[in-house]
Design a protein around this motif. Sequence first.
Motif, PDB file in Angstrom:
ATOM      1  N   ARG A 195       0.858  -1.183   0.000  1.00  0.00           N
ATOM      2  CA  ARG A 195       0.000   0.000   0.000  1.00  0.00           C
ATOM      3  C   ARG A 195       0.896   1.236   0.000  1.00  0.00           C
ATOM      4  O   ARG A 195       1.170   1.830   1.051  1.00  0.00           O
ATOM      5  N   PRO A 196       1.376   1.638  -1.185  1.00  0.00           N
ATOM      6  CA  PRO A 196       2.301   2.779  -1.258  1.00  0.00           C
ATOM      7  C   PRO A 196       1.710   4.071  -0.721  1.00  0.00           C
ATOM      8  O   PRO A 196       2.443   4.944  -0.262  1.00  0.00           O
ATOM      9  N   SER A 197       0.392   4.226  -0.820  1.00  0.00           N
ATOM     10  CA  SER A 197      -0.259   5.420  -0.292  1.00  0.00           C
ATOM     11  C   SER A 197      -1.565   5.021   0.361  1.00  0.00           C
ATOM     12  O   SER A 197      -2.006   3.872   0.252  1.00  0.00           O
ATOM     13  N   THR A 198      -2.197   5.971   1.021  1.00  0.00           N
ATOM     14  CA  THR A 198      -3.454   5.654   1.692  1.00  0.00           C
ATOM     15  C   THR A 198      -4.570   5.372   0.710  1.00  0.00           C
ATOM     16  O   THR A 198      -5.583   4.765   1.073  1.00  0.00           O
ATOM     17  N   ASP A 199      -4.406   5.789  -0.556  1.00  0.00           N
ATOM     18  CA  ASP A 199      -5.470   5.643  -1.543  1.00  0.00           C
ATOM     19  C   ASP A 199      -5.206   4.562  -2.582  1.00  0.00           C
ATOM     20  O   ASP A 199      -6.037   4.363  -3.470  1.00  0.00           O
TER      21      ASP A 199
END
Length: 775
Positions: A195-199
Amino acid sequence: MDGWHLMNTRGGFFCGLICKSVSFVFAQNTATDTTSVGQALDEVVVTASLKQPAKLATQPVSFTSFYLSDIEKERISDPKSLSFLTPNLYMPDYGAKMTGSIYVRGIGARMEQPAMGLYVDNVPVLNKNNFDFDFYDIQRMTVLRGPQGTLYGRNAIGGVINIQTLSPFTYNGSRISASYGSGEDMSIALSTYQRPSTDFGYSLALRHHQSGGFYVNQFDGKKCDRLLSDGLRLRLQGKLTERWTIDNTLSINFVEQGGFAYAQLVEKQGEEIGETLPIDHNDPCTYRRTGLSEGLTLLYRGENIQFSSATSWQYTDDKMVMDQDFTRKSMFTLEQAQKEHAFTQEFILKSKPSENRWDWLCGVFGFYKNVNMDAPVTFKKDGIKELILDHANAGIDKGFPPADYPTADLLFEEDEFVIQSLFKLPVFGASAFHQSSLHLDSWKLTAGLRFDYEHTAIRYHNYADIHYRFYTMPQFKPIHTELQDKNQEVFYELTPHFSILYDASVGSIYATITRGYKTGGYNTQIFSDILQNQMMSDLLDALGVHLDNSGSSYDPNAAIAYKPECNWNYEIGSHLHFFENKLFVNAAIFYIDCYDQQLTVFPSGKTTGRMMSNAGRTNSYGAEIEASYTYQDLRLLGSYGHTTARFRTYSDGNEDFAGKYVPYAPQNTAYLCGEYQLNLKKSSVLNSLTNHILLRVDWRGIGRIYWNESNTLSQPFYGSLGGSIGWKREQFLVRLWGSNLTDAIHNVFYFKSIGNSFVQRGKPVQVGVSVHIDI
């Protein structure tokens, strides 16, 4: 190189791919959640079924759910592993991975349409040949029993299996698992969830499975059920906006195996199967499958509504090669190669869960699939003599032979010939559905209705060329037999649902009335019989012999079609909890009235085909109960299912089967399990090696299963013992496991071919070791 060496070469390549992926997985690992996967799944559900509520204990449905930790402890490696663990569900392990037969509550059939729907990440699996695939990293799996046609439509007459794979929004990290056991059975799986980012999140999962097999073909002394299976799953998930999310999953699977380990029955002991001959066939039996599935789900969460779109494309390319007489004789073989493209689209609009009195859901669904099938049947020397020439000569002897050849026997020039069978099977359909629930204090009233339209068609071209003569004829003469035509059917179905549920302090009690249906279609495996009969008729016509009973016994367009199967299910059940949620109990009783139940039948005599037929009417009734009790580190599980399924009206023209039990449907399923986790103190000597010792023992039973409509053969109830012992330290787990430890001898399948009876024995005792690592 033979086929198995080629498979090992592919397996080595795939293992190399896994090894090369290790550096990628560990280099990309940025896990922020060190909680075990099993614990994480109990706390967070990010991607759920679009139709199935998260809390099924408050719904009027009989169900069994499994989470990742359960699936790995139980060694649920494919859908067939759900047998025994789920009351009244049986998926026999026989043949090959194309034989995904399902029986539930007395409903099911060996061929054609499945008795249950299968959904993987909201994508419906349309082809039964794809039902049997290897599991890896399954987040949650739920088996809904009883007709689910109102929400799921066609072929959910017995229920639905909903599978949700692990999500990078649920688990962040990497996983490795490997197993080795009896029969040279080896599997390895490697996956990463990032999950590189929260989105945005992505996952990649790879699995390789191979087995040396358990059954020896006496003809060549080799294992006939060797297996190679590879799988890949790539998943991308993200938030497009505050309200829109996207979920895309690409799955690829490959299977190459032997199979069809069938032994000829030589005697029976009353109703039970007795002595069998060794597996001993001279022609190869193999199965190969390549499958691709691409699913895209868009989800909008508004303030008061939720909208979803689920789109899928599915491609199947498979080929079966089978020695259809399963003996050393050179009788006949079948090759069945098919390529299928399928497309599905579903839109769902529903109210957002709230405190409102009225919840509703409505949707539309459409699908199209097209199958191109090439299924040649090769008649060989013994088959030509016994199945065609002997029959034809018997017909000539009874008639008035031509004056020029009063005593001569018919001969073929060829030692073998091919009946070519080409099919095109396009199917498309559309449906609309709605379901509403009204909440009145502790009561919930639910009603729903679905309308289904389906158009199915067949285009067939079957032909064969041979040369014949009598001994006294100067030369062989050619004869060409051909069948070419098309047919189509249109089906309309309404599937209503009515239920009432009372929510009490100790759980819920419900009653339901639902209707389900299984779509109709066309038999393709009967065409060798149809053309063989037509060929004999053409031969006798060419010889000037005209007998009333010498022609084909089939009207092709009548023989190839079968009607939809429909049922009404009446059910009372409960979901209860006691002792501060330490004890959970699910129970249900049901009665099913079924019309035009689809059954696989074998034409009488030395025939080569099989076909789907509709019984007049059947009914089944029974009960199911599941219980689980947890006290500190001890967990006890148990389930039992009973089904009595009988024909009310059914005759094959020769025998009336009214009152007989429906074949292949087990009357009883049972499961008992005990688990204990021993937590070692830090001061313990063993604590430097392991933090926990996991002990598990289980017992599974099933039977009686009748094998034919006349109920003259059956598999009695039998049980098998299994268990495991595991050592866990932080994210590392090792298990020693065993199944069928009592080596219970049992049969999982029975059928007839050209007048002979065959069975497949169940697998013997198995032991092995597995390793799991979460990083």
